[in-house]
Design a protein around this motif. Structure first.
Motif, PDB file in Angstrom:
ATOM      1  N   PRO A 125       0.309   8.394  -1.010  1.00  0.00           N
ATOM      2  CA  PRO A 125       1.168   7.429  -1.706  1.00  0.00           C
ATOM      3  C   PRO A 125       0.811   7.267  -3.182  1.00  0.00           C
ATOM      4  N   PHE A 126      -0.334   7.825  -3.584  1.00  0.00           N
ATOM      5  CA  PHE A 126      -0.757   7.708  -4.981  1.00  0.00           C
ATOM      6  C   PHE A 126      -0.080   8.746  -5.879  1.00  0.00           C
TER       7      PHE A 126
ATOM      8  N   LEU B  75     -12.761  14.802   2.322  1.00  0.00           N
ATOM      9  CA  LEU B  75     -13.647  13.632   2.236  1.00  0.00           C
ATOM     10  C   LEU B  75     -13.134  12.487   3.109  1.00  0.00           C
ATOM     11  N   ILE B  76     -11.826  12.233   3.023  1.00  0.00           N
ATOM     12  CA  ILE B  76     -11.237  11.114   3.776  1.00  0.00           C
ATOM     13  C   ILE B  76     -11.420  11.327   5.276  1.00  0.00           C
ATOM     14  N   TYR B  77     -11.015  12.506   5.750  1.00  0.00           N
ATOM     15  CA  TYR B  77     -11.043  12.739   7.197  1.00  0.00           C
ATOM     16  C   TYR B  77     -12.468  12.862   7.734  1.00  0.00           C
ATOM     17  N   LEU B  78     -13.349  13.484   6.944  1.00  0.00           N
ATOM     18  CA  LEU B  78     -14.732  13.607   7.416  1.00  0.00           C
ATOM     19  C   LEU B  78     -15.429  12.246   7.457  1.00  0.00           C
ATOM     20  N   SER B  79     -15.146  11.409   6.468  1.00  0.00           N
ATOM     21  CA  SER B  79     -15.769  10.082   6.479  1.00  0.00           C
ATOM     22  C   SER B  79     -15.251   9.265   7.659  1.00  0.00           C
ATOM     23  N   ILE B  80     -13.973   9.400   7.964  1.00  0.00           N
ATOM     24  CA  ILE B  80     -13.422   8.678   9.126  1.00  0.00           C
ATOM     25  C   ILE B  80     -14.065   9.203  10.413  1.00  0.00           C
ATOM     26  N   SER B 110      -9.246   5.864   3.102  1.00  0.00           N
ATOM     27  CA  SER B 110      -8.243   6.724   2.462  1.00  0.00           C
ATOM     28  C   SER B 110      -7.870   6.187   1.078  1.00  0.00           C
ATOM     29  N   THR B 111      -7.630   4.866   1.022  1.00  0.00           N
ATOM     30  CA  THR B 111      -7.220   4.259  -0.248  1.00  0.00           C
ATOM     31  C   THR B 111      -8.356   4.301  -1.267  1.00  0.00           C
ATOM     32  N   VAL B 112      -9.552   3.935  -0.817  1.00  0.00           N
ATOM     33  CA  VAL B 112     -10.695   3.883  -1.747  1.00  0.00           C
ATOM     34  C   VAL B 112     -11.027   5.287  -2.271  1.00  0.00           C
ATOM     35  N   ILE B 113     -11.057   6.271  -1.384  1.00  0.00           N
ATOM     36  CA  ILE B 113     -11.399   7.633  -1.820  1.00  0.00           C
ATOM     37  C   ILE B 113     -10.316   8.182  -2.764  1.00  0.00           C
ATOM     38  N   PRO B 137       0.842  -2.019   2.834  1.00  0.00           N
ATOM     39  CA  PRO B 137       1.971  -1.380   3.540  1.00  0.00           C
ATOM     40  C   PRO B 137       1.548  -0.129   4.317  1.00  0.00           C
ATOM     41  N   SER B 138       0.630   0.664   3.735  1.00  0.00           N
ATOM     42  CA  SER B 138       0.168   1.871   4.440  1.00  0.00           C
ATOM     43  C   SER B 138      -0.525   1.485   5.742  1.00  0.00           C
ATOM     44  N   MET B 139      -1.337   0.428   5.678  1.00  0.00           N
ATOM     45  CA  MET B 139      -2.052  -0.015   6.875  1.00  0.00           C
ATOM     46  C   MET B 139      -1.060  -0.482   7.944  1.00  0.00           C
TER      47      MET B 139
END
Lengths: 279, 167
Positions: A125-126, B75-80, B110-113, B137-139
């Motif tokens: 979304p970014f 990074l996002i998926y591995l951290s999750i 996801s948002t922070v990364i 909204p994404s959440m």
């Protein structure tokens, strides 16, 4: 003697019958005949109805089956025609889009184009990127400008053999050198997280006003010149700032992009080494 | 190996749906991350063994689709995935609640990364805009998608490992 007697009976019978018929035709026996005929007609009616019911009983099932088959055939035909109509409407929409793209391409004969369909959007979304169905196999290469009949869309950001990713001019990392036609001035168009476009770095000496046309300037060599971008919406002019800015109404609706043209014969210039040398 | 082979079509379908459909179904500026949901559900299932492979394949797939720099989706998926492994080992087994919790935390990751990587690339966003217009909204969209994905993928995983429901 016996023969004469029989003959007389026949003659009398004949004359009586003839008289009865003549009286009936003359209307003298109407009352009597109606009293006699009414029950007969009633009986006739009952018999006729029963017969009709019997005939119906034996013939209708065959007709129902036939009607059901016909109905089924008609329903299938209607469904088929509806599918064809939907397909034709879709074709018509695509044709209209391609026709307008063709009109744009004809208006700029110096450039060659590769038509492509938009097949997806960047999942983050970014970011404001779209995916198109043409890649390096079709002649698409990195940094080629992307347009529609309405105006500038963006540039090719990544390419695979059969697809490419396009950075829209609304992306926050995008910047386009622009030219305000009526004000005869240059500026820089930037995207944003909200997909809004802003023209910045416009000199304070010029007058920006609502509705002025903004095109690509061609400066920097990233995009061809004179491609429509949008129109000035709101001007943000502060006396104590070096430059003025304005929000822009883009010519293209980026939320409903369906087909685009990749400008195939434009080779973008890479001026970044010159800029690094200056630093 | 059968699981790895069965992961690929799931990822392919989820990736295609995400890029072609869910990326356009926005609430404000937020979008659902179907691949993240799939990864969460698959990782939380007690029978699955190759969820790390799924995380890597999902990151690989999204690196093609998305322009997020520095392989951000890896990074996002591995951290999750790491977060889920920690939860699975140390916290009680209530998969549905755990899924809701990990979906919320996954969206935060996801948002922070994404925000951090773009900030490093000199693309800055207003933090309040990111929170109110993108993250929340994404959440919401991820939570809406989580339950059907949970039902479908758990059934699929159980079928894959032939789990007897009468046990």
């Amino acid at each position: 003697m016996k023969r004469i007697k029989n003959s007389w009976r026949q003659i009398v019978g004949f004359l009586l019958t003839l008289g009865f018929i003549l009286l009936a035709f003359s209307g003298y026996l109407t009352t009597m005949l109606s009293g006699l005929m009414d029950p007969m007609i009633g009986i006739q009616t009952i018999v006729s109805e029963r017969f009709s019911n019997i005939v119906t009983f034996f013939t209708i099932p065959r007709e129902v089956t036939q009607l059901q088959a016909e109905n089924q055939a008609l329903l299938e035909e209607v469904a088929l025609l509806r599918t064809e109509i939907i397909q034709l409407e879709q074709d018509l929409r695509e044709t209209a889009i391609l026709y307008s793209l063709l009109g744009f391409a004809r208006g700029r004969p110096q450039e060659t184009y590769i038509a492509a369909k938009v097949i997806g959007k960047d999942p983050s979304p970014f970011l404001q990127y779209v995916l198109i169905d043409k890649g390096s196999d079709d002649g698409v290469t990195f940094d080629m400008p992307v347009v529609t009949e309405k105006g500038l869309v963006g540039r090719i950001d990544a390419v695979t053999a059969s697809a490419a990713r396009v950075q829209l001019i609304t992306d926050p990392a995008s910047s386009v050198n622009a030219y305000v036609v009526e004000a005869d001035s240059n500026g820089l168009i930037r995207g944003s997280a909200t997909s809004d476009l802003t023209i910045d770095l416009v000199s304070q000496d010029v007058t920006l006003a609502f509705g002025q046309t903004i095109q690509t300037s061609g400066l920097g060599g990233k995009y061809p010149s004179e491609i429509m971008i949008g129109q000035v919406l709101n001007v943000n002019r502060l006396e104590n700032e070096l430059f003025q800015s304005a929000s822009i109404q883009p010519a293209e609706d980026f939320s409903s992009l369906q087909a685009v043209l990749v400008v195939a014969n434009f080779r973008p210039s890479n001026i970044s080494p010159l800029l690094e040398k200056q630093r | 190996m059968g699981e790895i082979a069965s992961i690929v079509p799931i990822l392919f379908i989820a990736g295609t749906l995400e890029v072609a459909v869910f990326s356009r179904l926005q609430i404000l500026y937020g979008t659902a991350d179907l691949l993240m949901i799939v990864l969460i559900v698959w990782s939380l299932n007690v029978n699955t063994k190759y969820s790390l492979v799924m995380a890597l394949l999902a990151g690989f797939m999204m690196s093609f689709y998305s322009a997020l720099p520095m392989y951000g989706y890896f990074l996002i998926y591995l951290s999750i995935w790491v977060f889920i492994q920690i939860l699975k080992n140390r916290i009680w087994q209530m998969p549905l609640i755990l899924m809701v919790f990990t979906t919320i935390v996954g969206t935060i990751f996801s948002t922070v990364i994404s925000y951090g990587i773009l900030f490093l690339q000199d693309v800055s966003y207003d933090l309040s805009f990111v929170v109110s217009q993108i993250f929340v909204p994404s959440m919401a969209l991820n939570l809406i998608l989580a339950y059907p994905a949970y039902s479908f993928l758990n059934d699929y995983a159980d079928w894959l490992y032939r789990v007897d429901s009468t046990k």
